[in-house]
Scaffold this motif. Structure first.
Motif, short mmCIF file in Angstrom:
data_model
loop_
_atom_site.label_atom_id
_atom_site.label_comp_id
_atom_site.label_asym_id
_atom_site.label_seq_id
_atom_site.Cartn_x
_atom_site.Cartn_y
_atom_site.Cartn_z
N ARG A 63 1.03 -1.17 0.11
CA ARG A 63 0.01 0.03 0.09
C ARG A 63 0.74 1.25 0.04
NH1 ARG A 63 -5.29 0.25 1.38
NH2 ARG A 63 -6.60 -1.64 1.55
N SER A 66 2.67 1.50 -3.37
CA SER A 66 1.79 2.22 -4.42
C SER A 66 1.23 3.74 -4.04
CB SER A 66 0.57 1.16 -4.28
OG SER A 66 -0.69 1.76 -4.67
N ARG A 274 -6.43 3.70 1.02
CA ARG A 274 -7.82 4.03 0.11
C ARG A 274 -8.47 2.39 -0.17
NH1 ARG A 274 -4.22 5.05 -5.42
NH2 ARG A 274 -2.85 3.48 -4.81
N GLU A 276 -9.54 0.03 -2.99
CA GLU A 276 -9.43 -0.07 -4.47
C GLU A 276 -10.72 -0.07 -5.19
OE1 GLU A 276 -7.14 0.42 -6.46
OE2 GLU A 276 -5.39 0.15 -5.13
N LYS A 277 -11.69 -0.71 -4.31
CA LYS A 277 -13.03 -1.00 -4.96
C LYS A 277 -14.11 0.10 -4.65
CE LYS A 277 -14.24 -5.37 -6.08
NZ LYS A 277 -14.78 -6.60 -5.72
N GLU A 385 -7.84 10.52 -3.27
CA GLU A 385 -8.53 9.46 -3.07
C GLU A 385 -9.54 9.50 -1.97
OE1 GLU A 385 -8.25 6.96 -4.97
OE2 GLU A 385 -6.17 7.20 -6.02
#
Ligand code: SF4
Ligand code: SF4
Length: 727
Positions: A63, A66, A274, A276-277, A385
């Motif tokens: 995480r 990224s 965050r 992702e979905k 985000e």
């Protein structure tokens, strides 16, 4: 100046007495202590928030990697805004470089010089260091200049809103003062050292030093020799600039957790944590619905509070919001920041208010939330985000719980409750659309099929969309695949009432469907509607049916987690048919039609589920020339139908659908040469057919579904009862 005779380094505390040195470190300590306390306070506040329903810190290493990539690349800032991307990159990379440069000096001074009695900050390292620091410092100042130009000169509308305040000005001017002050200090230092040649690597400071030389700024030596009587000399100026720069820096450090600069930390934390979905799946519904509502600010989860603190007020979300563009009373940035202000007021001893209600006495007005189309454009645009729809769903759930829902929406709930569909039509009529076909559609409850086709409410009951259903049935028949439908056992998919906050009804519908599917034999589920596709694919597998198994209000008898391992594939029909076309099952040569068309990406297929190509491939397979909308793919602009918008009446000018058709006819390359506005969603079809009429575009453009183009291309439009425009 001979480079070999002058040490290629510099003194860091030049002109500072030992007392001043001590004062400097005392102030530094105080600034860091205030910063640490403020950051601690902020994070303790998050710890007081409710638990979040999604895993946010699992796989933390990945995480962080990224998030670092996302933040350093500024990819979101570049999206649709090259100027903003460059501006933010310059400021951020410049700031980080200057920060790291300061750390390097500290390591050299305290670890190397004081402990090891040696230095690495000299010679080639010093020269390279100085060059990089000047270059990045210059970018930093240029970036700040660009930000100021945009904020104060152009007055970019998205930077100004009701939460714009003096903290925004202080933030930008402090950074500006730090950037300019740093160069000024450097120029004075180089000048006072006699402008040594090697300092040319600090090219900005070197240039300033030449400037000071040009205007004949006195050195201390000159003053002592009686050549300058003003008392203004480089040493005095350097001392003044040094202290001013240091005090501004200390102020900035101490101020970080209390105002806008905190976004440097909170935004990164927000990107790390965050989901992702986010958006495509809403938080699961516990049987204790109180846990999902927004009765008080304490109901918000720690992540929702972090979202509020991470907001940089950039206004990107608001600038892409179709509700705001249509003058509905919604500005997504304001909702996030209103919640934040209220929380901070309350924490400071302010009065409690209802979070969301009708009539202007609450933090958020019910009308504001009703305006949201759940299109996810705000989330897609947000550089940090923020998961708007998660907080918005909480507010919607609260409104539904309180009964603060528009009457037309209440009717929809009633219809779904009583008849299983949003039209309030009889469930027995659900399969009637197929009566006009020349073949029978298989009942998937009785026969095994490859494709279990979920037709959806609009293709089943709405006359215009029935043509789409018949087209698709004809296409599947022509491709020789076995498919079947559930007839009166099919009900509304629930996606949109869930987004309006009607959770229990949603669970009931989901339970009914998974229970029915369990009794059928099929390979994959194919949906006509991207909204059904989204909720079947992303949300049904997360419903904890077991929690509701003892609830007498829930008529289903299903206690498993449906499709938890993703064994059952769920397709939007364009994906399934694209495979068939690629396999040659429809015998399309790619020359059948010669219309010039444009395509509208439905939010639930594109932004929600990242499917942009399948519909385009199908359009091209018919021979049509596809001319893209300026706002396409993830930048697509909602038709206005999502989030319950399809069932609500708004005073809006123009309607999102009208604006979109205008865009097709005026802003595409083909302009008025666009013959067909192609959609891949029944709700879009309904909204655009309406927008075509109310916007006065009826004679200028047709709205067709991708399926209708294909059925025409394969020469079966008559069989599907699809009207084809005469040439
Ligand atoms: S989801 Fe769409 S309509 Fe709702 S606030 Fe975000 S951009 Fe606006
Ligand atoms: S929510 Fe995101 S996009 Fe909107 S103003 Fe805040 S940071 Fe910008």
């Amino acid at each position: 100046m001979d480079m070999n005779t002058i040490a290629q380094t510099r003194e860091t505390y030049w002109g500072i007495t030992s007392v001043e040195y001590a004062v400097f470190y005392l102030l530094a300590f105080i600034a860091i202590a205030v910063l640490t306390y403020g950051v601690y306070q902020r994070f303790s506040r998050y710890a007081e928030g409710d638990d979040d329903s999604f895993s946010r810190v699992n796989d933390l290493g990945n995480r962080i990697v990224s998030a670092t990539r996302t933040v350093l690349s500024n990819e979101k800032q570049f999206n649709r805004d090259l100027y903003g991307g460059l501006m933010h990159s310059f400021i951020m990379w410049g700031f980080l470089t200057l920060f790291i440069a300061t750390l390097i000096i500290m390591v050299d001074q305290y670890a190397f010089q004081k402990v090891l009695h040696m230095t690495f900050w000299e010679g080639d390292f010093y020269l390279a260091y100085s060059f990089i620091v000047d270059a990045m410092g210059l970018l930093f100042v240029v970036g700040i200049g660009m930000a100021m130009y945009r904020r104060y000169w152009v007055r970019n509308h998205r930077l100004w809103g009701r939460h714009t305040s003096t903290e925004d000005d202080i933030f930008i001017w402090t950074l500006f003062a730090l950037g300019i002050g740093g160069f000024l200090l450097e120029g004075l230092r180089i000048y006072s050292a006699g402008i040594p040649d090697h300092e040319i690597v600090s090219f900005v400071g070197y240039g300033l030093a030449l400037g000071f030389n040009g205007i004949g700024l006195a050195t201390l030596g000159a003053e002592q020799a009686g050549l300058n009587g003003s008392g203004l000399n480089v040493e005095n100026l350097h001392w003044l600039a040094w202290w001013t720069h240091s005090l501004i820096a200390f102020f900035f450090i101490a101020w970080v957790p209390y105002a806008k600069p905190f976004h440097m930390l909170s935004s990164f934390a927000n990107v790390v944590t965050r989901d992702e979905k986010a958006g495509q799946r809403l938080p699961n519904v516990p049987s204790d619905l109180d846990a999902t509502n927004a009765e008080s600010i304490d109901d918000f989860t720690w992540k929702e509070i972090l979202d509020q603190d991470a907001c940089t007020k950039c206004g990107r979300c608001s600038s892409v919001c179709p509700a705001k563009a249509s003058d509905r009373p919604l500005d997504p940035r304001n909702v996030i920041l209103d919640l934040k202000s209220y929380r901070e007021d309350l924490d400071a001893g302010g009065e409690e208010q209802p979070i969301v209600a009708d009539g202007g006495t609450s933090v958020i007005n019910a009308e504001t939330m009703e305006s949201c189309m759940a299109c996810m454009a705000c989330m897609d645009a947000c550089p940090v985000e923020i998961e708007h729809l998660k907080s918005f769903t909480r507010l919607n759930r609260q409104m539904t719980d309180q009964g603060d829902v528009a009457p037309s929406m209440q009717d929809v709930f009633q219809n779904v409750m009583q008849n299983g569909n949003t039209f309030g039509d009889s469930p027995r009529n659900r399969g009637d659309w197929a009566d006009e076909l020349e073949f029978d559609v298989t009942d998937a409850r009785e026969e095994e099929v490859d494709y279990l086709w979920y037709v959806g409410d609009f293709p089943s009951y709405d006359e215009r969309n029935k043509q789409v259903a018949r087209s698709l049935a004809t296409i599947l028949k022509e491709a020789d695949v076995s498919f079947g439908i559930l007839f009166d056992d099919e009900k509304f998919d629930g996606n949109d009432i869930r987004r309006v906050g009607e959770e229990l009804l949603y669970v009931e519908l989901a339970g009914h469907h998974v229970e029915t599917w369990e009794d059928c034999e099929f390979d994959k589920i194919v949906c006509t509607d991207p909204h059904s596709y989204n909720t079947f694919k992303n949300e049904y597998p997360e419903v904890n049916f077991d929690e509701f198994s003892d609830d007498p209000m829930m008529p289903f008898d299903y206690e498993e987690q449906w499709n938890e391992d993703g064994e059952i594939e769920v397709y939007h029909w364009t994906q399934a048919v694209e495979e068939l076309v690629a396999d040659g099952a429809l015998d399309l040569s790619g020359t059948e039609l010669d219309y010039t068309v444009t395509y509208h990406d439905p939010c639930h297929l594109g932004r929600y589920n990242d499917e942009y190509e399948a519909p385009r491939e199908l359009i091209k397979a018919t021979g049509c020339t596809l001319d893209e909308m300026p706002r396409n793919r993830s930048n697509s602009f909602c038709c206005g139908g999502g989030g319950g918008g399809l069932w609500m009446d708004f005073e809006e000018e123009p309607k999102p659908s009208e604006e979109r058709i205008r865009e097709a006819l005026e802003d595409t390359d083909a302009g008025s040469g666009i013959e067909k506005f192609v959609v891949a969603c029944p709700m879009c079809m309904t909204m655009y057919e309406d927008g075509r009429k109310t916007g006065g575009y009826e004679d200028e453009i047709e709205v067709v579904d991708v399926a209708e183009l294909i059925v025409e291309a394969i020469g079966k439009a008559d069989e599907a009862q699809v009207e084809v425009a005469a040439d």
